[in-house]
Design a protein around this motif. Sequence first.
Motif, short mmCIF file in Angstrom:
data_model
loop_
_atom_site.label_atom_id
_atom_site.label_comp_id
_atom_site.label_asym_id
_atom_site.label_seq_id
_atom_site.Cartn_x
_atom_site.Cartn_y
_atom_site.Cartn_z
N ALA A 1 0.82 -1.21 0.00
CA ALA A 1 0.00 0.00 0.00
C ALA A 1 0.86 1.26 0.00
CB ALA A 1 -0.94 0.00 1.20
N GLY A 2 1.76 1.35 -0.96
CA GLY A 2 2.63 2.50 -1.07
C GLY A 2 3.89 2.11 -1.81
N ALA A 3 4.44 3.03 -2.57
CA ALA A 3 5.61 2.71 -3.38
C ALA A 3 6.84 2.46 -2.53
CB ALA A 3 5.87 3.84 -4.37
N THR A 4 6.94 3.11 -1.36
CA THR A 4 8.07 2.93 -0.45
C THR A 4 7.54 2.98 0.97
OG1 THR A 4 8.58 5.28 -0.21
CG2 THR A 4 9.60 4.13 -2.07
N PRO A 5 8.29 2.42 1.94
CA PRO A 5 7.85 2.51 3.34
C PRO A 5 7.69 3.95 3.80
CG PRO A 5 9.56 0.85 3.11
CD PRO A 5 9.47 1.56 1.78
N GLU A 6 8.55 4.86 3.30
CA GLU A 6 8.47 6.25 3.71
C GLU A 6 7.15 6.88 3.28
OE1 GLU A 6 11.04 4.89 2.12
OE2 GLU A 6 12.43 4.78 3.82
N LEU A 7 6.66 6.49 2.10
CA LEU A 7 5.42 7.06 1.58
C LEU A 7 4.18 6.36 2.13
CD1 LEU A 7 6.42 7.55 -2.16
CD2 LEU A 7 6.25 9.31 -0.40
N MET A 8 4.36 5.16 2.71
CA MET A 8 3.21 4.36 3.12
C MET A 8 2.37 5.06 4.19
SD MET A 8 3.24 0.28 3.90
CE MET A 8 4.36 0.00 2.54
N ASN A 9 3.01 5.80 5.10
CA ASN A 9 2.26 6.50 6.13
C ASN A 9 1.36 7.58 5.57
OD1 ASN A 9 2.92 5.14 8.48
ND2 ASN A 9 4.74 6.37 8.89
N GLY B 1 -3.55 17.44 0.06
CA GLY B 1 -2.52 17.75 1.04
C GLY B 1 -1.45 16.68 1.10
N ALA B 2 -1.83 15.45 0.90
CA ALA B 2 -0.86 14.35 0.90
C ALA B 2 0.11 14.52 -0.27
CB ALA B 2 -1.58 13.01 0.79
N PRO B 3 1.38 14.20 -0.07
CA PRO B 3 2.39 14.48 -1.10
C PRO B 3 2.50 13.42 -2.18
CG PRO B 3 3.45 13.58 0.83
CD PRO B 3 2.00 13.72 1.18
N VAL B 4 1.63 12.42 -2.17
CA VAL B 4 1.77 11.35 -3.15
C VAL B 4 0.43 10.70 -3.43
CG1 VAL B 4 2.20 9.54 -1.46
CG2 VAL B 4 3.20 9.34 -3.75
N THR B 5 0.26 10.21 -4.64
CA THR B 5 -0.87 9.35 -4.97
C THR B 5 -0.47 7.92 -4.65
OG1 THR B 5 -1.69 10.78 -6.74
CG2 THR B 5 -2.33 8.47 -6.82
N PRO B 6 -1.21 7.22 -3.78
CA PRO B 6 -0.79 5.88 -3.38
C PRO B 6 -0.86 4.89 -4.54
CG PRO B 6 -2.41 6.77 -1.85
CD PRO B 6 -2.41 7.66 -3.06
N VAL B 7 0.27 4.27 -4.83
CA VAL B 7 0.34 3.18 -5.79
C VAL B 7 1.28 2.13 -5.23
CG1 VAL B 7 -0.09 4.64 -7.80
CG2 VAL B 7 2.25 4.23 -7.05
N SER B 8 1.13 0.89 -5.67
CA SER B 8 2.03 -0.16 -5.25
C SER B 8 3.38 0.01 -5.94
CB SER B 8 1.43 -1.53 -5.60
OG SER B 8 1.55 -1.75 -6.99
N GLU C 1 -12.32 0.92 5.31
CA GLU C 1 -11.09 1.21 6.03
C GLU C 1 -9.94 1.48 5.07
OE1 GLU C 1 -8.43 -0.95 5.55
OE2 GLU C 1 -9.68 -2.22 4.29
N THR C 2 -8.94 2.18 5.56
CA THR C 2 -7.68 2.29 4.87
C THR C 2 -6.58 2.28 5.91
OG1 THR C 2 -6.22 3.68 3.50
CG2 THR C 2 -8.01 4.81 4.67
N ILE C 3 -5.80 1.21 5.93
CA ILE C 3 -4.68 1.09 6.86
C ILE C 3 -3.69 0.08 6.29
CG2 ILE C 3 -6.02 -0.56 8.27
CD1 ILE C 3 -4.25 0.47 10.68
N PRO C 4 -2.55 0.53 5.80
CA PRO C 4 -1.53 -0.41 5.32
C PRO C 4 -1.12 -1.37 6.44
CG PRO C 4 -1.01 1.83 4.63
CD PRO C 4 -2.15 1.94 5.60
N GLY C 5 -0.94 -2.63 6.08
CA GLY C 5 -0.59 -3.64 7.07
C GLY C 5 -1.78 -4.24 7.77
N GLY C 6 -2.99 -3.86 7.35
CA GLY C 6 -4.19 -4.28 8.06
C GLY C 6 -4.51 -5.75 7.99
N THR C 7 -4.06 -6.46 6.95
CA THR C 7 -4.36 -7.89 6.92
C THR C 7 -3.50 -8.65 7.93
OG1 THR C 7 -2.80 -8.23 5.08
CG2 THR C 7 -5.12 -7.87 4.51
N THR C 8 -2.32 -8.12 8.24
CA THR C 8 -1.47 -8.76 9.25
C THR C 8 -2.06 -8.56 10.64
OG1 THR C 8 0.51 -8.43 7.90
CG2 THR C 8 0.85 -8.88 10.23
N THR C 9 -2.52 -7.35 10.93
CA THR C 9 -3.16 -7.13 12.23
C THR C 9 -4.48 -7.89 12.33
OG1 THR C 9 -4.11 -5.07 11.36
CG2 THR C 9 -2.07 -4.89 12.62
#
Length: 345
Positions: free
Chosen positions: A22-30, A47-54, A134-142
């Motif tokens: 859920a993001g091109a890099t870990p830095e952008l994932m948040n 406001g977000a600095p990026v369009t989320p893409v894999s 919902e939108t939360i990267p890592g959500g399937t692990t939690t």
Amino acid sequence: MTRVLLAAGTTETALIDGISAAGATPELMNHTPAADAEILAYGEPTGAPVTPVSPTGCPTPAAISRAVREVVGFDLTVVDAGLARPTMAPTVAFGTEPGADVRAEEAVPDAATIFDRAYEYGASLPDDELLIGETIPGGTTTALGVLTALGSPGGVSSSLPDNPLEQKHRVVETGLERSGLESGDCADEPLAAIRAVGDPVQATVAGISAGALESGIDVTLAGGTQMIAVVALLRRLGVDAPVSVATTSFVATEQGDTLEDVCTRLECDLTVTDPGFDARDHVSMERYCAGEAKEGVAMGGALSLVPDGRLEAVLDRIELVCDRLGVDGPDGSEEAVTPEDDHGP
């Protein structure tokens, strides 16, 4: 008109290498949940600095849900369920903090407080029907963590084509061990499962759902694995009101009969929507057909709102939304782009 409520949050679990796309890099994932909320609210990041893409360029499911909104319309409320980065979308906030890595001793220390505040909010809503995404990267692990702690283990989906299930299980096992728990130890104390190995979005969605159901609102949980975990929490909390899950055929295909079996066991209705992406050759849909993303940002629920005869209009609009977001590069490849890249300085 149906209200779509989007719970947007973050967990440090997503920063574990190989867990989420859920993001091109870990830095952008948040930034992903904040951007998703803006795309659903305004049609593009504001406001977000990026369009989320894999990493391979699969566009966020927010683009799909936004396309549905532009064609058929729905009211939207965004809830800040632990955002690590601010969003320009209007939000309802409960003072929720981002979640910690599930391998920490406590992933969501204030899970019970979040649930209580969310319950009060859900009980106060005036709607007849509520569709919660919902939108939360890592959500399937939690989600796997919570299901395991509740003693209800099952298959979980992934935003990646090759689901890293073994890694997810190792992460959850480490988290349970550091929390002094074993599988099933939280069966009688479900919020403790979130506190130990869950995320703040789970506490938020479970609380809102419980409050809304108590008030007689029809609730549909829009998503796959993560919403199954929420239903499991609700049932363990003694909430026996009818509740539905709406997801995409991409999740259903990955999990097969397991998804239907789990819904039957949890006594919740299941709606599976096939968006017909295989009939189009636009790159944004090809990546979904290749097994990426699959679900998120209320995508399955939003698609379930599309009336008969309107799906082609939605597919056309998906192409327009993705082109507007700049996720289709000039050479046919997708790129993560900032708003400045898309619109000029």
